[in-house]
Motif scaffolding. Structure first.
Motif, mmCIF file in Angstrom:
data_model
loop_
_atom_site.group_PDB
_atom_site.id
_atom_site.type_symbol
_atom_site.label_atom_id
_atom_site.label_comp_id
_atom_site.label_asym_id
_atom_site.label_seq_id
_atom_site.Cartn_x
_atom_site.Cartn_y
_atom_site.Cartn_z
ATOM 1 N N VAL A 25 1.893 12.451 5.880
ATOM 2 C CA VAL A 25 2.684 12.242 4.667
ATOM 3 C C VAL A 25 2.491 10.819 4.153
ATOM 4 C CG1 VAL A 25 5.011 12.302 3.681
ATOM 5 C CG2 VAL A 25 4.336 14.013 5.366
ATOM 6 N N GLU A 26 2.378 9.865 5.054
ATOM 7 C CA GLU A 26 2.100 8.489 4.640
ATOM 8 C C GLU A 26 0.727 8.399 3.970
ATOM 9 O OE1 GLU A 26 2.296 4.310 4.120
ATOM 10 O OE2 GLU A 26 3.816 5.883 4.331
ATOM 11 N N ALA A 27 -0.255 9.108 4.503
ATOM 12 C CA ALA A 27 -1.580 9.102 3.881
ATOM 13 C C ALA A 27 -1.536 9.737 2.496
ATOM 14 C CB ALA A 27 -2.579 9.844 4.771
ATOM 15 N N LEU A 28 -0.750 10.805 2.338
ATOM 16 C CA LEU A 28 -0.590 11.406 1.021
ATOM 17 C C LEU A 28 0.096 10.443 0.063
ATOM 18 C CD1 LEU A 28 0.453 15.075 1.915
ATOM 19 C CD2 LEU A 28 -1.704 14.332 0.888
ATOM 20 N N ARG A 29 1.066 9.683 0.558
ATOM 21 C CA ARG A 29 1.743 8.688 -0.282
ATOM 22 C C ARG A 29 0.742 7.681 -0.829
ATOM 23 N NH1 ARG A 29 2.947 3.731 -0.534
ATOM 24 N NH2 ARG A 29 2.027 3.277 1.508
ATOM 25 N N VAL A 30 -0.097 7.157 0.055
ATOM 26 C CA VAL A 30 -1.099 6.180 -0.371
ATOM 27 C C VAL A 30 -2.067 6.818 -1.368
ATOM 28 C CG1 VAL A 30 -3.004 4.725 0.412
ATOM 29 C CG2 VAL A 30 -0.900 4.850 1.757
ATOM 30 N N THR A 43 5.535 9.070 -17.537
ATOM 31 C CA THR A 43 4.470 8.393 -16.792
ATOM 32 C C THR A 43 4.846 8.255 -15.328
ATOM 33 O OG1 THR A 43 3.828 7.154 -18.756
ATOM 34 C CG2 THR A 43 3.075 6.291 -16.634
ATOM 35 N N ALA A 44 3.905 8.576 -14.468
ATOM 36 C CA ALA A 44 4.146 8.494 -13.021
ATOM 37 C C ALA A 44 4.079 7.050 -12.542
ATOM 38 C CB ALA A 44 3.121 9.333 -12.270
ATOM 39 N N GLY A 45 5.001 6.705 -11.662
ATOM 40 C CA GLY A 45 4.988 5.403 -11.017
ATOM 41 C C GLY A 45 4.576 5.543 -9.565
ATOM 42 N N SER A 46 5.141 4.725 -8.716
ATOM 43 C CA SER A 46 4.767 4.731 -7.306
ATOM 44 C C SER A 46 5.383 5.912 -6.569
ATOM 45 C CB SER A 46 5.190 3.425 -6.642
ATOM 46 O OG SER A 46 6.600 3.278 -6.699
ATOM 47 N N THR A 47 4.800 6.231 -5.417
ATOM 48 C CA THR A 47 5.304 7.281 -4.543
ATOM 49 C C THR A 47 5.881 6.648 -3.282
ATOM 50 O OG1 THR A 47 3.666 8.869 -5.361
ATOM 51 C CG2 THR A 47 4.673 9.350 -3.237
ATOM 52 N N THR A 48 7.026 7.150 -2.853
ATOM 53 C CA THR A 48 7.709 6.627 -1.670
ATOM 54 C C THR A 48 7.829 7.723 -0.625
ATOM 55 O OG1 THR A 48 9.005 5.141 -3.083
ATOM 56 C CG2 THR A 48 9.794 5.470 -0.836
ATOM 57 N N ARG A 49 7.678 7.347 0.633
ATOM 58 C CA ARG A 49 7.861 8.296 1.737
ATOM 59 C C ARG A 49 9.208 8.066 2.393
ATOM 60 N NH1 ARG A 49 7.696 7.871 6.954
ATOM 61 N NH2 ARG A 49 6.685 5.830 6.914
ATOM 62 N N TYR A 50 9.940 9.147 2.630
ATOM 63 C CA TYR A 50 11.179 9.134 3.404
ATOM 64 C C TYR A 50 11.000 10.130 4.547
ATOM 65 C CZ TYR A 50 13.137 6.964 -0.813
ATOM 66 O OH TYR A 50 13.373 6.140 -1.892
ATOM 67 N N HIS A 66 -5.970 6.725 7.137
ATOM 68 C CA HIS A 66 -6.151 5.822 5.999
ATOM 69 C C HIS A 66 -7.502 6.051 5.332
ATOM 70 C CE1 HIS A 66 -5.662 2.279 3.523
ATOM 71 N NE2 HIS A 66 -6.865 1.870 3.881
ATOM 72 N N GLY A 67 -7.477 6.273 4.035
ATOM 73 C CA GLY A 67 -8.705 6.462 3.280
ATOM 74 C C GLY A 67 -9.292 7.851 3.344
ATOM 75 N N VAL A 68 -8.675 8.745 4.129
ATOM 76 C CA VAL A 68 -9.167 10.124 4.219
ATOM 77 C C VAL A 68 -8.672 10.902 3.001
ATOM 78 C CG1 VAL A 68 -9.128 12.254 5.571
ATOM 79 C CG2 VAL A 68 -9.215 10.038 6.727
ATOM 80 N N ALA A 69 -9.539 11.637 2.352
ATOM 81 C CA ALA A 69 -9.157 12.434 1.193
ATOM 82 C C ALA A 69 -8.089 13.445 1.590
ATOM 83 C CB ALA A 69 -10.375 13.142 0.612
ATOM 84 N N ALA A 70 -7.202 13.762 0.644
ATOM 85 C CA ALA A 70 -6.078 14.654 0.930
ATOM 86 C C ALA A 70 -6.537 15.973 1.532
ATOM 87 C CB ALA A 70 -5.278 14.904 -0.341
ATOM 88 N N GLY A 71 -7.652 16.499 1.057
ATOM 89 C CA GLY A 71 -8.126 17.788 1.544
ATOM 90 C C GLY A 71 -8.622 17.772 2.972
ATOM 91 N N ARG A 72 -8.882 16.582 3.540
ATOM 92 C CA ARG A 72 -9.404 16.501 4.903
ATOM 93 C C ARG A 72 -8.366 16.001 5.915
ATOM 94 N NH1 ARG A 72 -13.435 13.065 3.028
ATOM 95 N NH2 ARG A 72 -13.159 11.792 4.906
ATOM 96 N N LEU A 73 -7.150 15.758 5.462
ATOM 97 C CA LEU A 73 -6.149 15.174 6.352
ATOM 98 C C LEU A 73 -5.759 16.109 7.490
ATOM 99 C CD1 LEU A 73 -3.816 13.283 3.863
ATOM 100 C CD2 LEU A 73 -5.106 12.273 5.756
ATOM 101 N N LYS A 74 -5.672 17.407 7.221
ATOM 102 C CA LYS A 74 -5.291 18.345 8.279
ATOM 103 C C LYS A 74 -6.316 18.331 9.405
ATOM 104 C CE LYS A 74 -2.639 21.685 5.567
ATOM 105 N NZ LYS A 74 -2.537 23.105 5.156
#
Length: 286
Positions: free
Chosen positions: A7-12, A48-55, A221-229
């Motif tokens: 989820v942190e990687a998706l946030r970034v 307009t989209a701003g930053s994304t936060t993880r909780y 870190h730096g891994v594309a969303a589709g490859r995170l799993k």
């Protein structure tokens, strides 16, 4: 299930790809996905989209003055697409639950595999309005989450440590997979009572929590969303690896099954060589 590192990687990823983009349309495709009705999803359109936060395991996407909050649950995922299909999606067909279309092309889908529909989406003015976020315990990677704070959480806890680590109201973001990894790194039985840890064991477990999660975040870190799993699975040492050799001692990794999940552990590293009985309230076999 996506946990803190994914989820942190998706946030970034969303910070890099979504920030500054204008939302054109938001299309709910699954009846069960939307958990709020005021403000409506349409209030996000043109903003307009701003930053994304993880909780913990929640993602809160700031869009205009509102927040689009999602919890991916056990089988949900976020799929970014630089080019979206031109035809309108069909509700109730396949895993697609919600689509966000951006001006200028592209956007992302929220999808959920399987029959248990638990993926949740909220539109709120403040993320704290989401009940799951309001109940969260401290983030284990926060700067102020020190050993003393961790020890205070364990004090008086009569539950097994596996359940305590997974309890989002105690510690936010750790799920089934990383609790197995943490306990293996700390050389602790998943059935050990949390309140029974001595000072040295508390320190070892605290270090394992921080080190395991930090290492997983770094791998993602730096891994594309589709490859995170796939990245998550490749980095796990014991979870999901029942029957394989332990990478530390070579013993066979074993599993304990429950109604809708399982845990994995190494008997040599974690339970003094004794296997755990495969039932929910098991104690060590005599």
């Amino acid at each position: 299930m996506p946990e803190l590192p994914e989820v942190e990687a998706l946030r970034v990823f969303l910070d890099e790809h979504l920030t500054g983009r204008v939302v054109e349309r938001v299309l709910p495709l699954a009846v069960s996905v939307l958990k709020t009705y005021d403000p409506p999803l349409s209030a996000l359109e043109g903003q307009t989209a701003g930053s994304t936060t993880r909780y913990g395991k929640f993602l809160a996407l700031r869009i205009g003055d509102l927040h689009l909050v999602t919890h991916l649950a056990r089988a949900g995922w976020l799929r970014w697409q630089d080019t979206l299909p031109t035809g309108p999606p069909r509700p109730g067909k396949g895993p697609l639950a919600l689509r966000v279309v951006l001006q200028g092309g592209g956007g992302f889908d929220l999808t959920e595999a399987g029959t248990q529909k638990r993926l949740a989406v909220y539109v709120v003015r403040d993320p704290g309005e989401v009940p799951g976020i309001a109940r969260l315990g401290p983030d284990p990677l926060a700067d102020d989450f020190d050993r003393a704070a961790f020890a205070a959480l364990l004090a008086g806890e009569r539950r097994q440590i596996k359940g305590v680590l997974r309890d989002q109201s105690v510690i936010a973001g750790i799920g089934n997979a990383y609790s197995d990894e943490i306990l293996h790194a700390a050389k602790v039985s998943p059935f050990k009572l949390a309140a029974s840890f001595d000072e040295e064991q508390v320190t070892h477990l605290y270090d394992a929590v921080r080190d395991t999660l930090r290492a997983a975040v770094e791998r993602a870190h730096g891994v594309a969303a589709g490859r995170l799993k796939a990245e998550k699975k490749s980095g796990l040492r014991v979870h999901g690896r029942s029957g394989e050799p332990c990478p530390v001692c070579g013993d066979t990794i074993r599993s304990v099954s429950f109604a809708d999940s399982s845990l994995e552990y190494c008997p040599t590293c974690q339970t003094g060589g004794k296997p755990l009985a495969d039932r929910r309230l098991s104690r060590l076999l005599k």
